[in-house]
Structure formats: C-alpha cells, structure tokens
Design an enzyme around this catalytic site. Structure first.
Site, short mmCIF file in Angstrom:
data_model
loop_
_atom_site.label_atom_id
_atom_site.label_comp_id
_atom_site.label_asym_id
_atom_site.label_seq_id
_atom_site.Cartn_x
_atom_site.Cartn_y
_atom_site.Cartn_z
N HIS A 518 0.89 21.03 47.41
CA HIS A 518 1.25 22.40 47.01
C HIS A 518 0.33 22.82 45.85
CE1 HIS A 518 5.66 22.71 48.66
NE2 HIS A 518 4.76 22.59 49.61
N HIS A 561 8.87 26.67 47.96
CA HIS A 561 7.71 26.21 48.71
C HIS A 561 6.75 27.39 48.69
CE1 HIS A 561 9.32 22.41 50.61
NE2 HIS A 561 10.22 22.80 49.72
#
Ligand SMILES: Cc1cc2nc3c(=O)[nH]c(=O)nc-3n(C[C@H](O)[C@H](O)[C@H](O)COP(=O)(O)OP(=O)(O)OC[C@H]3O[C@@H](n4cnc5c(N)ncnc54)[C@H](O)[C@@H]3O)c2cc1C
Length: 583
Positions: A518, A561
C-alpha cells in the site's frame, strides 16, 4: 486508420486515478484524451475477473502478465531480506490484481490533509466524490445472516463503481463468533466502516459487480462502459512512457511547460504523444516518481550521478514513502471452514496499548527528533530538513496517539480457511519512511523500491502489540472454542505470555513480514514549505501543466485500503480541472 498523436490531455497510467480522470475529461466530446498504459487489456482475463471462493484462491493475477512483480531493495531493518512487491500492469492498473477490499479512510485522517497545506481537502468535501462514484449493491438475506451489514448514509448508490459483498461470504456462524469475542474483549462492533468511522469489528464490501459475480476493476467501472461511444478517448496499450517532453526554452526561469510524453510501443518504436493542455502522470506510487526523475524533475543528488539533467529541482520526489508490513498468526481449527472471509477488526492505539498508552505515547514524543534523524540518514542527501521531518512526524503522532483518537492503527483480518484460521494483520500507520528512486538512466528499468520497514523500533512494537491482541482474541470465548493450537508463530518462537516489548516478537516479525503493498506519498500533495511535490490540485510545483494524480500524492498513509480513496481523490482533481477549463 491513422491514430492521432496529439491530444488535449495525455494521461500516463490507467489505474483507478488515470481512468477516473480520463473518463471525466473525455465526457466532453470536444476534448481529446490519450491514456498511455504499459500493460494490456485484462477484460476477459480469468485471473482478473474471477472472484475467489476461498482465501486460498486470492491473488490469481499475482506474478502473471498483469503484475509488474517487482522486488524491494534489501531491507536493512529486516535482516536484509528482499520482499516481493506487487503492482498491477494492465488497463485498470493495480485494481486488476488487488484484494478488492472497499474501505475508505478515517474522517480525521482526511481532515488532516488540509493541515498539510491542502486547503479545502477534508472528509466532507471528499465525500462528494466518494459517494458520487459508488454504486453500492446491498447484501441479500444470506449475506446478512453471515454478517454483512451496512448503513445507507455510508454509501452512494448511483455511481459507476459497483461495490457489494462477496457472494461466497463465509457462514457457519463465524462472524457472530468473532463479534461476540470482540465485544467480550471490549472492542466496538461497527455496522459500516465506510462512513469515516472505521474503528471496530466489521465485514467489508468489495469492489465487485455482485450482479455478475465479477471483479469491478477501474477499467470495468470507468473505461469499458464509455469506450465505444467516445472516439475522443484513445488508449495506447502495451506502451510505456519513458519521459515527459518539455518546451525548449533555454532562457526561461519560470515554470516549465510540458508538450507531451515520449513513449516506447510494444514493437520497440519510440515516439512522442503530444499533449497541448496538460500531461497527467497517474503511473502509481512506484512509477510516478520514477517517471518524473527520468524527466529531470527530482533531487539533484539522485539525478546527477545518473547523468540526468535536472530540469526542475525537487529534492523530496521519491522520498516520504509510507508502506505497511504484513504478517499472519495462524491457528488450527476443528471446524472445516468454507467460503470467502471479509471480516476485520480495526483497532486504535488505545485499543492496542490499553493501560500502556500514556507511557508509550510519552516515549514516542520524546523520540520524535531521534526518529526524524534516523529517517534523514536513510534519505538521499539534501532531501529535507530535520525540522520539517519532525513536524510531519508530530502531525502523524498527534493523530494516532491522542488518548481520544478514533484513528485505527491496526488492521486484523480474520480468515477461516479449511481447518485453519489465518489472521494477517498490519500496522496501518508506520512512522518509518522509505524511498523510491531511479538507479539507472534507462527508463525501462524499475526504480529501487525501499520501504525501510521497521526503520523505527516503534513500528515493530505496534506490530507486536497487534499480535498480542490477536492471541487474546483466540484465548477468549466463543472464538477460543473453535481453535486447537497456534502454528504460527507458535509458542516455541514467541512465548505464550510475551508482551509487546518482548524481543522474540520483533525477531519473528522482522524475519517473517512481507509488505502490504500500500505505498503512498512519494510525490506528496503538501505545501511547498513542507516539501510537497504537488499542490492541492495535483500540479507539480515548478511546472505549468504537469500533474500527478494517483496514490503517490496522498499526503499521508490512511487506515482504509487505498483504491476507494484513489478513485475519490482523482474525482476531486477532475472537478478542479473541469472547473478551470469552464472558466
Ligand atoms: C497485491 C495488492 C493488493 C491490494 N489490495 C487492495 C484492496 O484489497 N483494496 C484496495 O482498496 N486497495 C488494494 N491495493 C492497493 C490499490 O489497488 C492501489 O493503491 C491502487 O490501485 C493505486 O492506484 P493508482 O492509480 O495510484 O496506481 P495503479 O493502480 O498502480 O496504476 C498505475 C498504472 O500505471 C501503469 N504504468 C506505470 N508506469 C507506466 C509507464 N511508464 N508508462 C505507462 N504506464 C505505466 C501501470 O502499468 C498501472 O496500470 C492493493 C495493492 C496490491 C499491490
């Protein structure tokens, strides 16, 4: 037919950011838009489209043609290990390979973006984009029985991006077991984590088209539905951008003007795709900083040794990388679990550290200067100052470690699978800072990706504190009734009652963690004073018409996310591009 090579806007990269921008700008038939994408279409690629029915089926696209399959630089603080680093290479970008989890962010986190020099960026204003883009498909009765819940106010229902719950949601009463255990331990339950209040135990929706049981990647949401009706939108597939081309103006001391992008096509021909209004870089957190560097926009200390002439000096490009470590605790279970799990506990610093919170907070605050020094020592020379780095760390620490903070610091996934319960978890907001820089003048070679995981010891303490909580969950009823023994890390590796300060946790964590892939903030949207690369509309400082719009401009890491917030951020910047052209 002859393909045009001159467009109003040239966009590099067709991930969620690139395709949202392309979709919005090309809605006006008079505006011509080119999208340059190194990968191919994945429209009917089953590794992309198929929804996993079990957690073991997750990741079919990884390490196939739709994955760049990078590796990290050796990780100094993890026994010099090199970690696999995935990133999507296809029309649709990383949304063609990602886990499809649809979770936005914590409200306070987006509000904090405004404090970093981005006037007008806050949860309420981003919400317009979040909700306008979403086409939420509510769960059916069976999904509700298995734990899917939602609140109307947390969703948009009419947008292009379909979201919904997996049709294969694990049943067998698992979610109720988890929820009761979580409540017994004093944690919140959350009926919908997508309204800016993420904390607690919940089920998450996915970016899927539930009506067709298919992955909803960025191309399915924002490109294929408009492709045929928009001859003004042109996608160059299997085409890699190698550098931004600037107007020749030797005597100019003002902002540089981009005239297009040099590309290499699959047949190895080099040409320039011209952009008369803007060049927009949406190549993602890994390749956007690299493309800027290959174009001469970056830190001179990085560019000069490679013989790349500095066109615009930007010392912080590629620095400030923030990624997360990922590791799993695994227990055996007498039950044979089937289905796909989308269950999560999102815990704050106070949930994690409990009575230890004041002590650890004091320790962190006392060490901010030391942390900043450690980060600076790992950066390329002349990147930023100690004072600025301290300021950025303090901003993050205030958000996370305030006693009343609602910002989740830990994500714990609960994945029952066969006779196992697998629990991947991660520190959502590490204080460590890495970098991404080019290491060769050849623009086709990937940059060095160095997340510097566990650069700061506090990050492994957080990871260990999560592990301790996971063990507590397994030791508490009713979940305790569904497990037999711990197989990872196992009590031989980490004694049963080891506290988060126990060095055996740190050793296991550093030997075993991977990255959560990420990455954000390598071209951060912040004020110039703080070392920002782009302004609040994504424009690269020092250029007239180059924008970066993708996860690389997130000013900070978030607890959601990334994709939901990448879509929304791109939608918001599209609004500002359109507002300018209408003026
Ligand atoms: C394994 C994995 C799992 C993930 N799981 C989730 C999840 O469950 N939920 C979630 O919300 N997020 C998840 N993410 C993160 C999320 O998918 C990404 O953050 C998001 O897609 C980033 O969007 P982007 O537009 O910034 O870049 P990307 O989606 O990476 O798109 C960039 C595009 O640019 C192209 N490109 C790069 N360089 C060039 C060049 N020089 N020339 C031409 N094209 C180029 C790439 O091929 C790519 O298609 C996951 C990421 C990974 C790697």
């Amino acid at each position: 037919t002859c393909t045009p090579k001159t467009f109003d806007y040239v966009i590099v990269g067709s991930g969620p950011a690139g395709l949202v921008i392309a979709n919005r700008l090309s809605a006006d038939p008079k505006v011509t838009v080119a999208v340059i994408e190194a990968g191919d279409s994945a429209y009917s690629n089953p590794n992309v489209t198929t929804l996993p029915k079990l957690i073991t089926e997750y990741g079919a696209g990884l390490d196939t043609s739709v994955d760049w399959s990078y590796s990290s630089a050796p990780q100094t603080y993890m026994f010099n290990r090199t970690l696999p680093y995935h990133a999507g290479k296809a029309l649709g970008g990383t949304t063609t390979i990602n886990g499809m989890t649809f979770l936005r962010a914590e409200k306070a986190q987006i509000d904090a973006w405004e404090e970093l020099g981005n006037q007008g960026w806050n949860w309420d204003s981003l919400w317009d984009s979040y909700s306008a883009q979403e086409g939420f498909q509510p769960p059916n009765e069976e999904q509700r029985r298995n734990g899917a819940t939602y609140e109307d106010a947390a969703h948009g229902f009419n947008g292009d991006l379909s979201t919904g719950f997996t049709p294969y949601l694990v049943g067998q009463g698992f979610f109720n077991t988890l929820k009761e255990t979580s409540e017994a331990l004093g944690y919140l339950s959350n009926s919908d984590a997508n309204d800016g209040s993420m904390r607690g135990t919940t089920t998450w929706p996915m970016t899927i088209d539930a009506s067709k049981s298919i992955r909803e990647d960025a191309a399915r949401a924002f490109y294929y539905p408009v492709a045929e009706s928009r001859p003004n939108l042109h996608v160059f597939l299997n085409t890699t951008a190698t550098r931004i081309v600037f107007e020749e103006n030797e005597c100019s001391t003002s902002e540089v003007v981009a005239t297009g992008v040099e590309v290499i096509s699959s047949d190895n021909t080099t040409e320039t795709i011209r952009g008369t209004r803007e060049v927009i870089i949406s190549a993602g957190s890994i390749r956007s900083p690299a493309l800027l560097e290959h174009s001469g926009i970056g830190n001179q200390a990085v560019l000069e040794p490679l013989g790349i002439k500095t066109v615009v000096s930007h010392p912080t490009i590629g620095s400030n990388l923030q990624d997360q470590p990922n590791i799993a605790i695994v227990y055996t279970s007498p039950t044979n679990w089937t289905g796909y799990p989308t269950f999560v506990s999102l815990l704050t610093a106070s949930d994690l550290f409990g009575d230890d919170l004041p002590g650890i907070t004091e320790e962190i605050r006392a060490n901010i200067s030391v942390y900043a020094g450690a980060i600076l020592a790992d950066y390329a020379p002349h990147t930023t100052t100690l004072e600025i780095q301290e300021k950025l760390l303090k901003h993050q620490v205030d958000l996370i470690f305030d006693a009343n903070s609602t910002v989740p610091l830990a994500e714990i996934l609960w994945a029952p699978a066969g006779n196992l319960i697998i629990v991947p978890f991660w520190n959502l907001l590490p204080l460590s800072r890495g970098s991404i820089h080019v290491t060769s003048p050849d623009p086709l070679l990937p940059p060095s990706i160095n997340p510097q995981l566990f650069q700061l010891p506090i990050d492994s303490f957080v990871q260990a504190a999560i592990a301790v909580r996971v063990r507590e969950f397994f030791a508490t009823g009713p979940l305790s009734e569904h497990v037999t023994s711990e197989i990872s890390p196992g009590i031989e590796a980490v004694p049963q009652n080891a506290s988060w300060r126990d060095p055996s946790w740190a050793t296991w964590i550093k030997k075993t963690s991977g990255t959560n892939t990420h990455p954000v903030s390598t071209c951060a949207m912040m004020s110039k004073e703080l070392g920002g690369v782009v302004d609040k509309e994504g424009k690269v400082y020092g250029t007239k018409n180059v924008r970066v719009v993708d996860a690389s401009i997130f000013p900070t890491q978030i607890s959601g996310h990334l994709s939901a917030s990448v879509y929304a951020l791109a939608g918001r910047i599209a609004d500002s591009i359109l507002a300018k052209t209408e003026r």
